[in-house]
Write a protein that holds these residues in place. Structure first.
Motif, PDB file in Angstrom:
ATOM      1  N   VAL A 109     -10.230  21.626  -9.928  1.00 52.78           N
ATOM      2  CA  VAL A 109     -11.633  21.952 -10.059  1.00 52.78           C
ATOM      3  C   VAL A 109     -11.788  22.520 -11.249  1.00 52.78           C
ATOM      4  O   VAL A 109     -11.126  23.124 -12.208  1.00 52.78           O
ATOM      5  CB  VAL A 109     -11.463  23.553  -9.199  1.00 52.78           C
ATOM      6  CG1 VAL A 109     -13.168  24.204  -9.325  1.00 52.78           C
ATOM      7  CG2 VAL A 109     -11.222  23.184  -7.624  1.00 52.78           C
ATOM      8  N   THR A 110     -12.910  21.948 -11.587  1.00 52.32           N
ATOM      9  CA  THR A 110     -13.621  22.077 -13.120  1.00 52.32           C
ATOM     10  C   THR A 110     -14.983  22.952 -13.133  1.00 52.32           C
ATOM     11  O   THR A 110     -15.942  22.277 -13.044  1.00 52.32           O
ATOM     12  CB  THR A 110     -13.847  20.603 -13.797  1.00 52.32           C
ATOM     13  OG1 THR A 110     -14.751  19.735 -12.622  1.00 52.32           O
ATOM     14  CG2 THR A 110     -12.637  19.860 -13.789  1.00 52.32           C
ATOM     15  N   GLU A 111     -14.712  23.980 -13.480  1.00 50.44           N
ATOM     16  CA  GLU A 111     -15.840  24.980 -13.163  1.00 50.44           C
ATOM     17  C   GLU A 111     -16.914  24.967 -14.548  1.00 50.44           C
ATOM     18  O   GLU A 111     -17.905  25.035 -14.217  1.00 50.44           O
ATOM     19  CB  GLU A 111     -15.377  26.371 -12.959  1.00 50.44           C
ATOM     20  CG  GLU A 111     -14.644  26.811 -11.892  1.00 50.44           C
ATOM     21  CD  GLU A 111     -14.275  28.160 -11.478  1.00 50.44           C
ATOM     22  OE1 GLU A 111     -14.563  29.026 -12.587  1.00 50.44           O
ATOM     23  OE2 GLU A 111     -13.664  28.436 -10.554  1.00 50.44           O
ATOM     24  N   ARG A 112     -16.262  24.521 -15.600  1.00 53.97           N
ATOM     25  CA  ARG A 112     -16.980  24.623 -16.821  1.00 53.97           C
ATOM     26  C   ARG A 112     -17.398  23.120 -17.238  1.00 53.97           C
ATOM     27  O   ARG A 112     -16.685  22.153 -16.701  1.00 53.97           O
ATOM     28  CB  ARG A 112     -16.309  25.021 -18.037  1.00 53.97           C
ATOM     29  CG  ARG A 112     -15.816  26.271 -17.637  1.00 53.97           C
ATOM     30  CD  ARG A 112     -16.952  27.642 -17.660  1.00 53.97           C
ATOM     31  NE  ARG A 112     -16.126  28.820 -17.539  1.00 53.97           N
ATOM     32  CZ  ARG A 112     -16.765  29.888 -17.361  1.00 53.97           C
ATOM     33  NH1 ARG A 112     -18.283  29.902 -17.143  1.00 53.97           N
ATOM     34  NH2 ARG A 112     -16.288  31.021 -17.131  1.00 53.97           N
ATOM     35  N   ASP A 113     -18.590  22.808 -17.821  1.00 51.34           N
ATOM     36  CA  ASP A 113     -18.934  21.719 -17.966  1.00 51.34           C
ATOM     37  C   ASP A 113     -18.102  20.834 -19.054  1.00 51.34           C
ATOM     38  O   ASP A 113     -17.968  19.729 -18.728  1.00 51.34           O
ATOM     39  CB  ASP A 113     -20.479  21.576 -18.592  1.00 51.34           C
ATOM     40  CG  ASP A 113     -21.595  21.738 -17.712  1.00 51.34           C
ATOM     41  OD1 ASP A 113     -21.381  21.618 -16.517  1.00 51.34           O
ATOM     42  OD2 ASP A 113     -22.733  22.266 -17.906  1.00 51.34           O
ATOM     43  N   ARG A 116     -15.533  18.771 -17.077  1.00 55.92           N
ATOM     44  CA  ARG A 116     -16.137  17.852 -16.411  1.00 55.92           C
ATOM     45  C   ARG A 116     -16.045  16.400 -17.028  1.00 55.92           C
ATOM     46  O   ARG A 116     -17.116  15.787 -17.507  1.00 55.92           O
ATOM     47  CB  ARG A 116     -17.357  17.925 -15.458  1.00 55.92           C
ATOM     48  CG  ARG A 116     -17.300  19.281 -14.903  1.00 55.92           C
ATOM     49  CD  ARG A 116     -18.717  19.718 -14.347  1.00 55.92           C
ATOM     50  NE  ARG A 116     -18.627  21.012 -13.594  1.00 55.92           N
ATOM     51  CZ  ARG A 116     -19.380  21.663 -12.909  1.00 55.92           C
ATOM     52  NH1 ARG A 116     -20.646  20.845 -12.559  1.00 55.92           N
ATOM     53  NH2 ARG A 116     -19.245  22.960 -12.350  1.00 55.92           N
ATOM     54  N   SER A 134     -23.257  21.548 -14.344  1.00 56.21           N
ATOM     55  CA  SER A 134     -23.610  22.687 -13.871  1.00 56.21           C
ATOM     56  C   SER A 134     -25.196  23.220 -13.928  1.00 56.21           C
ATOM     57  O   SER A 134     -25.565  23.897 -13.279  1.00 56.21           O
ATOM     58  CB  SER A 134     -22.606  23.681 -14.333  1.00 56.21           C
ATOM     59  OG  SER A 134     -23.080  23.954 -15.632  1.00 56.21           O
ATOM     60  N   SER A 140     -22.115  23.981  -8.436  1.00 54.21           N
ATOM     61  CA  SER A 140     -20.880  23.722  -8.135  1.00 54.21           C
ATOM     62  C   SER A 140     -20.729  22.272  -7.664  1.00 54.21           C
ATOM     63  O   SER A 140     -19.506  21.649  -7.344  1.00 54.21           O
ATOM     64  CB  SER A 140     -20.444  24.634  -6.815  1.00 54.21           C
ATOM     65  OG  SER A 140     -21.143  24.409  -5.687  1.00 54.21           O
ATOM     66  N   GLN A 143     -18.191  20.104  -9.624  1.00 54.99           N
ATOM     67  CA  GLN A 143     -16.691  20.743 -10.066  1.00 54.99           C
ATOM     68  C   GLN A 143     -15.669  20.118  -9.370  1.00 54.99           C
ATOM     69  O   GLN A 143     -14.601  20.138 -10.085  1.00 54.99           O
ATOM     70  CB  GLN A 143     -16.858  22.106  -9.834  1.00 54.99           C
ATOM     71  CG  GLN A 143     -16.652  22.674  -8.375  1.00 54.99           C
ATOM     72  CD  GLN A 143     -16.584  24.186  -8.115  1.00 54.99           C
ATOM     73  OE1 GLN A 143     -16.935  24.879  -9.193  1.00 54.99           O
ATOM     74  NE2 GLN A 143     -16.539  24.506  -7.049  1.00 54.99           N
ATOM     75  N   TYR A 144     -15.599  19.431  -8.347  1.00 55.70           N
ATOM     76  CA  TYR A 144     -14.613  18.852  -7.597  1.00 55.70           C
ATOM     77  C   TYR A 144     -14.422  17.284  -7.996  1.00 55.70           C
ATOM     78  O   TYR A 144     -14.755  16.551  -7.723  1.00 55.70           O
ATOM     79  CB  TYR A 144     -14.852  18.753  -6.181  1.00 55.70           C
ATOM     80  CG  TYR A 144     -14.838  20.140  -5.559  1.00 55.70           C
ATOM     81  CD1 TYR A 144     -13.866  20.820  -5.212  1.00 55.70           C
ATOM     82  CD2 TYR A 144     -16.012  20.434  -5.158  1.00 55.70           C
ATOM     83  CE1 TYR A 144     -13.857  22.143  -4.677  1.00 55.70           C
ATOM     84  CE2 TYR A 144     -16.341  21.853  -4.627  1.00 55.70           C
ATOM     85  CZ  TYR A 144     -15.207  22.576  -4.299  1.00 55.70           C
ATOM     86  OH  TYR A 144     -15.326  23.853  -3.667  1.00 55.70           O
TER      87      TYR A 144
END
Length: 242
Positions: A109-113, A116, A134, A140, A143-144
């Motif tokens: 999971v990549t929450e921050r830009d 990504r 984002s 979200s 983010q996957y």
């Protein structure tokens, strides 16, 4: 000049016999990649020149367990797929995974830009599909990045945007986490919207290694030469020769 180096010639290349590894080498050989496509991967990644190391080539009877045994823990990788759709059209597609594959059974999971950085690509109908940032109305959605489990081959995005099934003979593509959010549901392979199965004709996975600096390469070759000289001297002592 970019070169493809067969696995058996790697030691000779590093030792300076028959030529040294240079920028853009494909170590271990490839059926799916050539120098031009390698250069395109370098441009898409935008991190300068790098060498590719063939860590996995699909063989008859392989399953996802064979893929993971070869590709897990190798750091950033490129996955290349040669696929055929129901209409008989062939495509060369794939994805860049900045994190190691594993069998952990979960999402990266990549929450921050800034995290990504994975992307999918199509060589046949040239296109690149990057993780949705984002700033989109659904922060979200992108983010996957990748999914890791023993029962599946390489899998990108929650669509899944590109996935290889456990038997490594079928791929699917349903754009969700990568590319233009307005294209959700389309295939990154042939842009169809029915989520049709694709037959896999070939698959290769490459790890990435930086191109050594000239000084580092020279030191490596010199060091290997010294080791070879020491080995010869020891052999002469054991045989009693001068």
């Amino acid at each position: 000049m970019k070169k493809i180096i067969a696995a058996g010639g790697l030691a000779l290349a590093l030792a300076g016999i028959g030529g040294t590894a240079s920028a853009g080498d494909i170590v271990g050989g490839s059926v799916l990649l050539d120098a031009g496509k390698h250069a395109q991967l370098e441009r898409w990644l935008g991190a300068g020149e790098f060498n590719l190391n063939n860590v996995y080539t699909l063989q008859d009877g392989d399953t996802s367990a064979d893929f993971h045994a070869a590709a897990d823990g190798k750091g950033a990788t490129f996955t290349l797929l040669e696929v055929t759709n129901s209409g008989g059209d062939s495509f060369l597609v794939g994805g860049y995974n900045p994190q190691s594959w594993s069998t952990s059974g979960g999402w990266n999971v990549t929450e921050r830009d800034w995290q990504r950085t994975a992307f999918l690509f199509n060589f046949t109908d040239p296109a690149v599909y990057r993780q949705i940032l984002s700033t989109y109305v659904l922060p979200s959605q992108g983010q996957y990045q990748t999914f890791n489990a023993t029962g599946v081959g390489p899998m990108f995005g929650v669509g899944p945007d590109l996935v290889v099934t456990a038997d490594l003979d079928t791929a699917l593509s349903w754009q969700t986490s990568y590319g233009d959010p307005l294209d959700e549901g389309k295939s990154i392979v042939d842009r169809s919207t029915n989520g049709m199965a694709l037959h896999i004709d070939g698959m290769e996975v490459f790890s990435i290694s930086p191109v050594p600096e000239p000084r580092e390469t020279a030191m490596l070759i010199a060091g290997m030469g010294v080791l070879a000289l020491i080995g010869r001297k020891r052999a002469r002592r054991r045989t009693g020769t001068a």
